[in-house]
Scaffold this active site. Structure first.
Site, mmCIF file in Angstrom:
data_model
loop_
_atom_site.group_PDB
_atom_site.id
_atom_site.type_symbol
_atom_site.label_atom_id
_atom_site.label_comp_id
_atom_site.label_asym_id
_atom_site.label_seq_id
_atom_site.Cartn_x
_atom_site.Cartn_y
_atom_site.Cartn_z
ATOM 1 N N ASP A 252 0.831 -1.202 0.000
ATOM 2 C CA ASP A 252 0.000 0.000 0.000
ATOM 3 C C ASP A 252 0.869 1.257 0.000
ATOM 4 O OD1 ASP A 252 -2.431 -1.562 0.266
ATOM 5 O OD2 ASP A 252 -1.839 -1.880 2.338
ATOM 6 N N HIS A 280 -5.293 -3.043 6.598
ATOM 7 C CA HIS A 280 -5.123 -3.367 5.182
ATOM 8 C C HIS A 280 -6.504 -3.677 4.606
ATOM 9 C CE1 HIS A 280 -3.251 -4.732 1.522
ATOM 10 N NE2 HIS A 280 -3.804 -5.929 1.638
#
Length: 440
Positions: A252, A280
């Site tokens: 990410d 996440h």
């Protein structure tokens, strides 16, 4: 004749290779590799697979007495020819071998990752490594194929490959555990169901690590939902410091750096201090407030605040799903790269003034985030495998509000898996059924 036997439960391949320096012509056979397949008596052993070269065809090298059974080479294919080094010929330049366990080792992510680990790209060109590969009964033949490819690649740093389906065997003495294997969310499956199914896997793996791994093993959880899976794992491993568990949010971070670089018209190496806060999932918070481009705060370089709050944030949160639409499968190569990045951030000193993102246990954090969950936050490392929280970060109302949403989600997930963490009866009341970045 030497024999190699393959067991469906556990196979161990030892490599010994020392060829970093030239020796005299009398020692030109100084390169050697030993491969043995070890089997555990607890599982049935099938008919042995015999070496393609018979013992009477193998001539003992100079200095080796072929009649001495202690020196009889254990063979597997081309490696039936085994040469031993004299003690004075052994190189002094390599470090002590480290044991790295990988679950889901027959999957696509591992297919990219394992060869990076074996090559020295992750831990360094002077670090010998033993790979311990965990799979399932269904994937065992594929694990054998992975081991064969690793053998055929002739990595000088790769000393041992072990494959098996029992975490209590594969995780023995592991100093790093990369937990990749997990069940993906199927059609119609709610997030609560995914938490329970995968949570059971990580509870068992946590118990195995607690029982047989190195007491200071570093654990990187990749299988989703990775934050709560990491929490389950650490709660089932009370003998291992909770600080040693990580949930992978580095992909990410890498995605956020890419988007900022594209918008600013710079190469991505000019982007630093990027943080992914939280879970996440699509509640994750890519932090542009503290990020920098050429050392200048991003809001001073990219003055379009609306783009930063809306498009940038949305793209990072949903990038995995968009990749599936284009590619037809979830990210594998970029995930493997991010695992490499995450490990290297822990074994390499953090550049001055920069930091990295990782999902870690929140106890003792300086940001006011609830304790007792695994939350992605900014960290720095001295390169010893450990880390410390970054303290020189700033917040505004927008950032705090976004972080709170991800915090609430993780607190709800924690209640949902209470039966797996030893904290009581599970109560699943998730704020909403958010998606993982790689789900559609």
């Amino acid at each position: 004749m030497a024999v190699a036997e393959l067991s469906p439960a556990y196979t161990k391949t030892h490599f010994t290779n020392s060829n970093l320096s030239y020796v005299s012509s009398s020692s030109r056979l100084a390169n050697h590799r030993r491969i043995t397949f070890r089997h555990l008596s607890r599982s049935p052993v099938p008919s042995p697979i015999r070496c393609s070269v018979t013992s009477d065809q193998v001539k003992a090298p100079v200095g080796v007495d072929a009649k001495d059974p202690k020196l009889k080479p254990e063979c597997f294919g081309v490696f039936c020819l085994t040469y031993d080094l004299k003690a004075e010929d052994e190189t002094k330049s390599w470090k002590k071998m480290i044991n790295v366990a990988v679950s889901g080792a027959a999957g696509m992510i591992s297919n990219h990752l394992l060869f990076k680990l074996a090559s020295g790209e992750v831990f360094g060109p002077d670090q010998p490594i033993a790979l311990k590969l965990l799979g399932s009964e269904r994937s065992f033949a594929a694990l054998e194929g992975v081991a064969m490819e690793l053998e055929d690649s002739l990595y000088p740093l790769l000393r041992e490959v072990s494959i098996g389906i029992d975490p209590y065997e594969v995780f023995q003495d592991a100093e790093w555990a990369l937990l990749i294997g997990a069940k993906p969310r199927g059609p119609g499956m709610e997030r609560a169901g995914l938490l329970d199914i995968n949570g059971q896997i990580f509870a068992e793996q946590g118990k195995a690590l607690n029982a047989v791994a190195s007491p200071n093993v570093k654990v990187m959880v990749v299988g989703n939902p990775c934050n709560t899976n990491a929490l389950i794992c650490l709660k089932n491993a009370p003998n291992i410091p909770a600080k040693n568990f990580h949930a992978l949010t580095r992909l990410d971070e890498n995605r956020a750096k890419c988007q900022l670089a594209l918008k600013a018209g710079v190469f991505y190496d000019k982007v630093s201090n990027v943080t992914i806060w939280g879970n996440h999932s699509t509640t994750q918070v890519p932090d542009f407030l503290n990020a920098k481009i050429h050392g200048i705060p991003v809001p001073e370089v990219i003055k379009d605040r609306k783009w930063l709050e809306e498009e940038f944030t949305h793209v990072v949160q949903t990038r995995g799903g968009e990749l599936i639409k284009k590619w037809g499968r979830s990210s594998a190569a970029s995930t493997a790269v991010s695992i490499v990045d995450a490990i290297r951030s822990l074994v390499t000193p953090t550049p001055e003034g920069d930091w990295f993102s990782t999902g870690v246990y929140t106890d003792g954090n300086p940001y006011g985030i609830a304790e007792g969950i695994v939350f992605s936050m900014p960290c720095r490392s001295n390169g010893d495998g450990d880390y410390e929280f970054v303290t020189d970060v700033i917040f505004d109302d927008y950032l705090r509000k976004k972080i709170k949403k991800s915090e609430d989600e993780l607190l709800a997930e924690k209640k949902c898996v209470a039966h797996l963490t030893g904290e009581g009866i599970a109560v699943c009341d998730l704020p909403e059924d958010t998606m993982l970045p790689g789900e559609v």
